[in-house]
Design a protein around this motif. Sequence first.
Motif, PDB file in Angstrom:
ATOM      1  N   ILE A 188     -31.823  44.638  -5.510  1.00  0.00           N
ATOM      2  CA  ILE A 188     -30.599  44.100  -4.936  1.00  0.00           C
ATOM      3  C   ILE A 188     -29.505  45.156  -5.059  1.00  0.00           C
ATOM      4  CG2 ILE A 188     -28.870  42.269  -5.041  1.00  0.00           C
ATOM      5  CD1 ILE A 188     -30.989  40.498  -6.392  1.00  0.00           C
ATOM      6  N   ALA A 189     -28.991  45.607  -3.941  1.00  0.00           N
ATOM      7  CA  ALA A 189     -27.937  46.624  -3.970  1.00  0.00           C
ATOM      8  C   ALA A 189     -26.676  46.067  -4.621  1.00  0.00           C
ATOM      9  CB  ALA A 189     -27.633  47.093  -2.549  1.00  0.00           C
ATOM     10  N   PRO A 190     -25.949  46.893  -5.374  1.00  0.00           N
ATOM     11  CA  PRO A 190     -24.747  46.416  -6.071  1.00  0.00           C
ATOM     12  C   PRO A 190     -23.537  46.317  -5.143  1.00  0.00           C
ATOM     13  CG  PRO A 190     -25.093  48.742  -6.531  1.00  0.00           C
ATOM     14  CD  PRO A 190     -26.275  48.287  -5.708  1.00  0.00           C
ATOM     15  N   VAL A 191     -23.664  45.471  -4.132  1.00  0.00           N
ATOM     16  CA  VAL A 191     -22.623  45.366  -3.107  1.00  0.00           C
ATOM     17  C   VAL A 191     -21.315  44.853  -3.691  1.00  0.00           C
ATOM     18  CG1 VAL A 191     -21.987  44.232  -0.938  1.00  0.00           C
ATOM     19  CG2 VAL A 191     -24.293  45.138  -1.237  1.00  0.00           C
ATOM     20  N   ARG A 192     -21.403  43.884  -4.604  1.00  0.00           N
ATOM     21  CA  ARG A 192     -20.173  43.365  -5.200  1.00  0.00           C
ATOM     22  C   ARG A 192     -19.409  44.483  -5.924  1.00  0.00           C
ATOM     23  NH1 ARG A 192     -17.535  40.036  -3.396  1.00  0.00           N
ATOM     24  NH2 ARG A 192     -16.166  41.824  -3.391  1.00  0.00           N
ATOM     25  N   ALA A 193     -20.133  45.288  -6.671  1.00  0.00           N
ATOM     26  CA  ALA A 193     -19.491  46.396  -7.382  1.00  0.00           C
ATOM     27  C   ALA A 193     -18.952  47.428  -6.401  1.00  0.00           C
ATOM     28  CB  ALA A 193     -20.483  47.045  -8.344  1.00  0.00           C
ATOM     29  N   MET A 194     -19.690  47.690  -5.335  1.00  0.00           N
ATOM     30  CA  MET A 194     -19.224  48.640  -4.322  1.00  0.00           C
ATOM     31  C   MET A 194     -17.933  48.143  -3.677  1.00  0.00           C
ATOM     32  SD  MET A 194     -22.665  49.726  -2.251  1.00  0.00           S
ATOM     33  CE  MET A 194     -24.212  50.095  -3.059  1.00  0.00           C
ATOM     34  N   ARG A 195     -17.935  46.898  -3.259  1.00  0.00           N
ATOM     35  CA  ARG A 195     -16.753  46.336  -2.603  1.00  0.00           C
ATOM     36  C   ARG A 195     -15.547  46.330  -3.542  1.00  0.00           C
ATOM     37  NH1 ARG A 195     -15.674  44.690   2.471  1.00  0.00           N
ATOM     38  NH2 ARG A 195     -14.988  42.625   1.788  1.00  0.00           N
ATOM     39  N   ASP A 196     -15.776  45.966  -4.784  1.00  0.00           N
ATOM     40  CA  ASP A 196     -14.676  45.919  -5.745  1.00  0.00           C
ATOM     41  C   ASP A 196     -14.108  47.315  -6.002  1.00  0.00           C
ATOM     42  OD1 ASP A 196     -15.001  43.200  -5.914  1.00  0.00           O
ATOM     43  OD2 ASP A 196     -16.064  43.239  -7.826  1.00  0.00           O
ATOM     44  N   ALA A 197     -14.955  48.328  -5.885  1.00  0.00           N
ATOM     45  CA  ALA A 197     -14.504  49.705  -6.091  1.00  0.00           C
ATOM     46  C   ALA A 197     -13.874  50.311  -4.846  1.00  0.00           C
ATOM     47  CB  ALA A 197     -15.679  50.570  -6.553  1.00  0.00           C
ATOM     48  N   GLY A 198     -13.966  49.612  -3.704  1.00  0.00           N
ATOM     49  CA  GLY A 198     -13.381  50.112  -2.471  1.00  0.00           C
ATOM     50  C   GLY A 198     -14.320  50.920  -1.605  1.00  0.00           C
ATOM     51  N   VAL A 199     -15.629  50.838  -1.857  1.00  0.00           N
ATOM     52  CA  VAL A 199     -16.599  51.533  -1.023  1.00  0.00           C
ATOM     53  C   VAL A 199     -16.726  50.816   0.320  1.00  0.00           C
ATOM     54  CG1 VAL A 199     -19.029  52.228  -0.802  1.00  0.00           C
ATOM     55  CG2 VAL A 199     -17.897  52.367  -3.025  1.00  0.00           C
ATOM     56  N   LYS A 200     -16.794  51.575   1.401  1.00  0.00           N
ATOM     57  CA  LYS A 200     -17.036  51.000   2.723  1.00  0.00           C
ATOM     58  C   LYS A 200     -18.488  50.526   2.806  1.00  0.00           C
ATOM     59  CE  LYS A 200     -16.070  54.729   4.953  1.00  0.00           C
ATOM     60  NZ  LYS A 200     -15.899  55.681   6.079  1.00  0.00           N
ATOM     61  N   VAL A 201     -18.690  49.260   3.125  1.00  0.00           N
ATOM     62  CA  VAL A 201     -20.037  48.693   3.214  1.00  0.00           C
ATOM     63  C   VAL A 201     -20.204  47.970   4.547  1.00  0.00           C
ATOM     64  CG1 VAL A 201     -21.720  47.122   2.182  1.00  0.00           C
ATOM     65  CG2 VAL A 201     -20.140  48.383   0.701  1.00  0.00           C
ATOM     66  N   GLY A 202     -21.289  48.275   5.239  1.00  0.00           N
ATOM     67  CA  GLY A 202     -21.695  47.545   6.433  1.00  0.00           C
ATOM     68  C   GLY A 202     -23.113  47.041   6.245  1.00  0.00           C
ATOM     69  N   ALA A 244     -22.604  32.156  -7.955  1.00  0.00           N
ATOM     70  CA  ALA A 244     -22.333  31.518  -6.667  1.00  0.00           C
ATOM     71  C   ALA A 244     -20.994  31.914  -6.072  1.00  0.00           C
ATOM     72  CB  ALA A 244     -22.395  29.997  -6.825  1.00  0.00           C
ATOM     73  N   ASP A 245     -20.082  32.410  -6.905  1.00  0.00           N
ATOM     74  CA  ASP A 245     -18.776  32.820  -6.398  1.00  0.00           C
ATOM     75  C   ASP A 245     -18.693  34.325  -6.125  1.00  0.00           C
ATOM     76  OD1 ASP A 245     -18.914  33.632  -9.023  1.00  0.00           O
ATOM     77  OD2 ASP A 245     -16.923  32.910  -9.602  1.00  0.00           O
ATOM     78  N   ALA A 246     -19.838  35.006  -6.151  1.00  0.00           N
ATOM     79  CA  ALA A 246     -19.832  36.470  -6.006  1.00  0.00           C
ATOM     80  C   ALA A 246     -19.510  36.913  -4.589  1.00  0.00           C
ATOM     81  CB  ALA A 246     -21.181  37.048  -6.426  1.00  0.00           C
ATOM     82  N   MET A 247     -19.873  36.114  -3.599  1.00  0.00           N
ATOM     83  CA  MET A 247     -19.573  36.484  -2.215  1.00  0.00           C
ATOM     84  C   MET A 247     -19.476  35.241  -1.350  1.00  0.00           C
ATOM     85  SD  MET A 247     -21.357  39.240   0.352  1.00  0.00           S
ATOM     86  CE  MET A 247     -20.675  40.594  -0.616  1.00  0.00           C
ATOM     87  N   SER A 248     -18.387  35.104  -0.636  1.00  0.00           N
ATOM     88  CA  SER A 248     -18.202  33.957   0.258  1.00  0.00           C
ATOM     89  C   SER A 248     -18.843  34.230   1.612  1.00  0.00           C
ATOM     90  CB  SER A 248     -16.714  33.680   0.457  1.00  0.00           C
ATOM     91  OG  SER A 248     -16.115  34.731   1.231  1.00  0.00           O
ATOM     92  N   ALA A 249     -19.021  33.165   2.374  1.00  0.00           N
ATOM     93  CA  ALA A 249     -19.550  33.310   3.728  1.00  0.00           C
ATOM     94  C   ALA A 249     -18.619  34.147   4.587  1.00  0.00           C
ATOM     95  CB  ALA A 249     -19.759  31.933   4.356  1.00  0.00           C
ATOM     96  N   MET A 304     -25.137  37.676   1.550  1.00  0.00           N
ATOM     97  CA  MET A 304     -24.354  36.726   0.761  1.00  0.00           C
ATOM     98  C   MET A 304     -25.198  36.095  -0.344  1.00  0.00           C
ATOM     99  SD  MET A 304     -22.761  33.110   2.108  1.00  0.00           S
ATOM    100  CE  MET A 304     -24.418  32.464   2.388  1.00  0.00           C
ATOM    101  N   LEU A 305     -26.398  35.656  -0.002  1.00  0.00           N
ATOM    102  CA  LEU A 305     -27.248  34.969  -0.970  1.00  0.00           C
ATOM    103  C   LEU A 305     -27.678  35.890  -2.103  1.00  0.00           C
ATOM    104  CD1 LEU A 305     -29.484  32.809   1.414  1.00  0.00           C
ATOM    105  CD2 LEU A 305     -27.480  32.082   0.097  1.00  0.00           C
ATOM    106  N   LEU A 306     -28.013  37.129  -1.783  1.00  0.00           N
ATOM    107  CA  LEU A 306     -28.470  38.049  -2.825  1.00  0.00           C
ATOM    108  C   LEU A 306     -27.363  38.376  -3.821  1.00  0.00           C
ATOM    109  CD1 LEU A 306     -30.776  40.625  -1.006  1.00  0.00           C
ATOM    110  CD2 LEU A 306     -31.435  38.858  -2.643  1.00  0.00           C
TER     111      LEU A 306
END
Length: 446
Positions: free
Chosen positions: A299-313, A344-349, A335-337
Amino acid sequence: MQETLIRNAHTILTMDDLGRELTQYDIRLKGGVIAEIGQSLQSSGEVVEAAGCVVTPGLVNTHHHLYQTLTRAVPGGQDALLFGWLKTLYPIWARFGPEEMFTSAQVGLAELMLSGCTMSSDHLYLYPNGARLEDTIFAAHELGIRFHPTRGAMSIGESDGGLPPDSLVENEAAILEDCIRVIDGFHDPRDGAMVRVGVAPCSPFSVSRELMRDAALMARDKGVMMHTHLAENDEDIAYSLAQFGCRPGQYAEDLGWTGEDVWHAHCVKLDGQEIDLFSKTRTGVAHCPCSNCRLGSGIAPVRAMRDAGVKVGLGVDGSASNDAGNMILEARQSMLLQRVASGADAMSAREALRIATRGGAEVLGRHDCGQIAVGKRADLALWDIAGIESAGSWDPAALLLAGPVWVKHLMVEGRQVVRDGHVTGIDLEKAIVKQNQLAQALSEQL
């Protein structure tokens, strides 16, 4: 000048700077851009009724291998990890030619469009039997989708310690020469461009350091973006440490592969320092959740990336490692991952949908796309929420929780490329028949 009115949308998710959500609004499209957003608008052009529809910016696919649409669910690769999966499929791909590349791109892009995608990149890194990058560009032109093909490459074959067979690698000087040819022939740097070409050596384990460095220098000289695979799984990290004496992030930085003009696919195994590096340098990431699940990469650390300001698509990756090319389902999986990994609050729809639209446009350097705002390109997806998938939903805008997985209408540059769930640019049934014939012929050669 072509004009279209999207009338009386149930909800418009703008993805603009304010994150506005508009109810019972109209959108007027003119000359390929969004000309006006308001209520009770008038137009002399075509009217598309949007009552009962949620309108979003078109979804953006930041990583694909369209040719792999011809090799879905290949038995020998169904349960393999990345390197073993590649070893199974390389001999099949070596039999491809221009016809296979064109047809697989047609079918793969049509599938994306039906799932709400208006702009897609593609990473084509093998060119057997006379295949060329323009085989995919011509397919995209017929369909009317906005396209970001990348001229990929492999140069280190098995005899030199690489992973791909020697029959699929190319001479490095010839690779760079062909990159220049396709950039000069097809790349359009202007706002509203329908085709932009990138440079994309396949991966650190299939090209040399020299090609990575030279490709970066050439891409920047030409003013085009750069793309490759990075830190996809544990094998990838182990290879980098053994061969280069450093982690993938350091390898990329040393060779010029970080910056606003770079995006990397997967990045499942980035550590904290690498995430900070990508944030600082504005390097983009193409997150491919379904493929990462299919190959067991993690599972890629998307939450950490987004919080750090990394551009994610988001990217669907190739259909040989995903077996599908549905962007709205890819967004839901993302979202689910993140919820599985972090709660459950890590990423909204809504956040996941923003990554799939504006996030992807930013990763591809397309600040003219990805949001519904006056002056932005007229790339829109209309989702019918009157069907069974949305029945009983209290929040029609939460499409990734309860909503359709196929688009009703799709607009690219103000032109309707999907109408009532049907692709308008090609005879899709004919393309599917051709695809199945080609797949059958390839399977009989094994």
